[in-house]
Design an enzyme around this catalytic site. Structure first.
Site, PDB file in Angstrom:
ATOM      1  N   ARG A  44       0.850  -1.191   0.000  1.00  0.00           N
ATOM      2  CA  ARG A  44       0.000   0.000   0.000  1.00  0.00           C
ATOM      3  C   ARG A  44       0.890   1.247   0.000  1.00  0.00           C
ATOM      4  O   ARG A  44       2.092   1.151   0.150  1.00  0.00           O
ATOM      5  CB  ARG A  44      -0.930  -0.010   1.215  1.00  0.00           C
ATOM      6  CG  ARG A  44      -0.149  -0.363   2.486  1.00  0.00           C
ATOM      7  CD  ARG A  44      -0.612   0.290   3.711  1.00  0.00           C
ATOM      8  NE  ARG A  44      -0.525   1.731   3.633  1.00  0.00           N
ATOM      9  CZ  ARG A  44       0.607   2.428   3.793  1.00  0.00           C
ATOM     10  NH1 ARG A  44       1.769   1.830   4.043  1.00  0.00           N
ATOM     11  NH2 ARG A  44       0.601   3.733   3.706  1.00  0.00           N
ATOM     12  N   GLY A  45       0.220   2.417  -0.161  1.00  0.00           N
ATOM     13  CA  GLY A  45       0.979   3.658  -0.263  1.00  0.00           C
ATOM     14  C   GLY A  45       1.250   3.922  -1.732  1.00  0.00           C
ATOM     15  O   GLY A  45       1.644   3.017  -2.482  1.00  0.00           O
ATOM     16  N   ALA A  46       1.027   5.163  -2.153  1.00  0.00           N
ATOM     17  CA  ALA A  46       1.041   5.465  -3.584  1.00  0.00           C
ATOM     18  C   ALA A  46       2.334   5.061  -4.316  1.00  0.00           C
ATOM     19  O   ALA A  46       2.270   4.364  -5.345  1.00  0.00           O
ATOM     20  CB  ALA A  46       0.730   6.948  -3.793  1.00  0.00           C
ATOM     21  N   ARG A  81      -7.005  -0.659  -7.280  1.00  0.00           N
ATOM     22  CA  ARG A  81      -7.420   0.417  -6.366  1.00  0.00           C
ATOM     23  C   ARG A  81      -7.512   1.694  -7.209  1.00  0.00           C
ATOM     24  O   ARG A  81      -6.619   1.956  -8.023  1.00  0.00           O
ATOM     25  CB  ARG A  81      -6.417   0.612  -5.218  1.00  0.00           C
ATOM     26  CG  ARG A  81      -6.419  -0.525  -4.204  1.00  0.00           C
ATOM     27  CD  ARG A  81      -5.570  -0.172  -2.983  1.00  0.00           C
ATOM     28  NE  ARG A  81      -6.262   0.673  -2.035  1.00  0.00           N
ATOM     29  CZ  ARG A  81      -5.655   1.299  -1.009  1.00  0.00           C
ATOM     30  NH1 ARG A  81      -4.340   1.198  -0.841  1.00  0.00           N
ATOM     31  NH2 ARG A  81      -6.341   2.043  -0.165  1.00  0.00           N
ATOM     32  N   GLN A 185      -2.791   2.605   9.898  1.00  0.00           N
ATOM     33  CA  GLN A 185      -1.472   2.696   9.256  1.00  0.00           C
ATOM     34  C   GLN A 185      -0.503   3.548  10.090  1.00  0.00           C
ATOM     35  O   GLN A 185       0.695   3.309  10.085  1.00  0.00           O
ATOM     36  CB  GLN A 185      -1.601   3.306   7.848  1.00  0.00           C
ATOM     37  CG  GLN A 185      -2.253   2.390   6.824  1.00  0.00           C
ATOM     38  CD  GLN A 185      -3.741   2.628   6.705  1.00  0.00           C
ATOM     39  OE1 GLN A 185      -4.393   3.014   7.676  1.00  0.00           O
ATOM     40  NE2 GLN A 185      -4.295   2.395   5.535  1.00  0.00           N
ATOM     41  N   ASP A 226      -2.077  10.661  -2.665  1.00  0.00           N
ATOM     42  CA  ASP A 226      -2.419   9.560  -3.569  1.00  0.00           C
ATOM     43  C   ASP A 226      -2.680  10.070  -4.979  1.00  0.00           C
ATOM     44  O   ASP A 226      -2.492   9.335  -5.957  1.00  0.00           O
ATOM     45  CB  ASP A 226      -3.630   8.802  -3.030  1.00  0.00           C
ATOM     46  CG  ASP A 226      -3.214   7.975  -1.822  1.00  0.00           C
ATOM     47  OD1 ASP A 226      -3.240   8.520  -0.701  1.00  0.00           O
ATOM     48  OD2 ASP A 226      -2.794   6.822  -2.021  1.00  0.00           O
ATOM     49  N   ASN A 236      -5.604  12.312  -0.187  1.00  0.00           N
ATOM     50  CA  ASN A 236      -4.739  11.549   0.713  1.00  0.00           C
ATOM     51  C   ASN A 236      -5.629  10.887   1.768  1.00  0.00           C
ATOM     52  O   ASN A 236      -6.852  11.035   1.752  1.00  0.00           O
ATOM     53  CB  ASN A 236      -3.685  12.460   1.358  1.00  0.00           C
ATOM     54  CG  ASN A 236      -2.634  11.668   2.099  1.00  0.00           C
ATOM     55  OD1 ASN A 236      -1.992  10.790   1.516  1.00  0.00           O
ATOM     56  ND2 ASN A 236      -2.456  11.914   3.383  1.00  0.00           N
ATOM     57  N   LYS A 237      -5.015  10.154   2.650  1.00  0.00           N
ATOM     58  CA  LYS A 237      -5.755   9.364   3.643  1.00  0.00           C
ATOM     59  C   LYS A 237      -6.833  10.188   4.349  1.00  0.00           C
ATOM     60  O   LYS A 237      -6.604  11.341   4.693  1.00  0.00           O
ATOM     61  CB  LYS A 237      -4.741   8.792   4.646  1.00  0.00           C
ATOM     62  CG  LYS A 237      -5.315   7.932   5.731  1.00  0.00           C
ATOM     63  CD  LYS A 237      -6.176   6.797   5.206  1.00  0.00           C
ATOM     64  CE  LYS A 237      -5.446   5.841   4.272  1.00  0.00           C
ATOM     65  NZ  LYS A 237      -6.370   4.912   3.565  1.00  0.00           N
TER      66      LYS A 237
END
Ligand code: MRU
Length: 340
Positions: A44-46, A81, A185, A226, A236-237
């Site tokens: 995960r994570g861009a 995703r 996270q 992201d 973003n998150k």
């Protein structure tokens, strides 16, 4: 240890669902397993998703010489995703080398992986210089959300990479990572990375972030991204937007850190960014135990969008864009990645 790598003809990645309790490396030899690992956030994570997309195409191309089938599989990977543009960026960039055969495809994917390491080093330096110029104190307290460290990239991260650089330079006072509900996270991954690097930190519940900014707990807020739209709006998150509002209210710099592969000039504004909804299950239970009445449904957007007006600066691997001073993304002049 790399978060994601190509080892002996397969993708190896650290299964982030197992952290911080154990370090488990998943060896991926087929596309379906990769898609499952992307969707359950094992990777995960861009930036890491960009590398996963690139290495995924290398995996597909190594197993088939039917171009139409390779492209169809690549589309499935691309769609795993929706919000982080790096995933489709990585897939699309590697697909341009398909004519050269599997070796060319793999080389392009390996190049993307190497570029990510250089880009994160570069962002760390640009970001640290920026904080130095914005923060009057000799040391800095930094707030952050989600995980934007080496686990979200290949070796070194984006926003957490800047914090790591400040720590290495010896002027990091304390980090305040937010837990990052519902998948933690921040609590599981960022706290683990900060522990590994020996950086001082205290964890906050998400809802404490805005209030504590108003009480002066942090000199700056750093987030990753992201997808950054052409007007600078940043996905973003979930929780980033409320931090940005609070930072504006408190007069605290709010800084986005992302490689230029996260900038999507084909998306005009944040309103056009598709936000992944991950469904009820992650919210109505905690660590596998139901915490809500039977039948409770939840709305669970994985990301939000911070309007560009709330962003002080966007730090990339190639430049700092001072949105607070009226600088924009249009007409970006691409130059060499900074390496020192
Ligand atoms: O759902 P996740 O864990 O993939 O979300 C990750 C984030 O929102 C990160 O902040 C973003 O991808 C930048 S990572 C350097």
């Amino acid at each position: 240890m790399r978060t994601i790598d190509w080892v002996d003809g397969a993708i190896e990645l650290i299964d982030q669902t197992k952290l911080p309790h154990e370090i488990v490396v998943n060896r991926i030899t087929d596309l379906d397993s990769l898609i499952v690992d992307i969707q359950r956030l094992a990777v995960r994570g861009a930036p890491a998703l960009g590398v996963a997309g690139a290495l995924g195409v290398a995996l597909i191309a190594a197993g088939s010489d039917d171009e139409a089938a390779v492209r169809a599989d690549a589309q499935r990977l691309r769609d795993a995703r929706p919000t982080a543009v790096n995933l489709s960026w990585g897939v699309d960039r590697v697909l341009t080398t398909l004519d050269g055969g599997p070796a060319a495809v793999l080389q392009e994917a390996l190049d993307i992986m190497a570029e990510d390491v250089a880009a994160c080093t570069s962002m760390g330096l640009y970001g640290a210089d920026l904080v130095r110029s914005l923060v009057p104190n000799e040391t800095a307290n930094i707030m952050t959300i989600c995980n934007t460290g080496g686990l979200a990239a290949v070796e070194r991260g984006t926003a957490l990479g800047v914090i790591q650089t400040i720590h290495e330079q010896g002027w990091l006072k304390e980090v305040f990572p937010l837990e990052t509900r519902p998948l933690l996270q921040g609590a599981r991954l960022t706290a683990w990375e900060l522990t590994q690097m020996g950086a001082p930190f205290r964890l906050l519940v998400d809802s404490a972030g805005p209030f504590l900014l108003s009480r002066g707990i942090a000199d700056a807020v750093f987030i990753g991204a992201d997808r950054i739209a052409a007007n600078g709006d940043t996905a973003n998150k979930i929780g980033s937007f409320s931090l940005a509002l609070a930072a504006k209210h408190a007069g605290v710099p709010f800084i986005v850190v992302a490689p230029e592969s996260t900038i999507d000039m084909n998306t005009a504004s944040g309103a056009d960014i598709e936000i992944e909804d991950r469904g009820s299950a992650e919210v109505v239970s905690f660590a596998g135990t139901r915490t809500t009445p039977e039948g409770t449904e939840a709305v669970n957007p994985a990301f939000d969008v911070t309007p560009h007006e709330l962003i002080t600066a966007i730090v990339t691997d190639r430049r700092v864009i001072r949105t607070d001073l009226g600088e924009t993304l249009s007409g970006i002049d691409f130059g060499a990645t900074r390496t020192a």
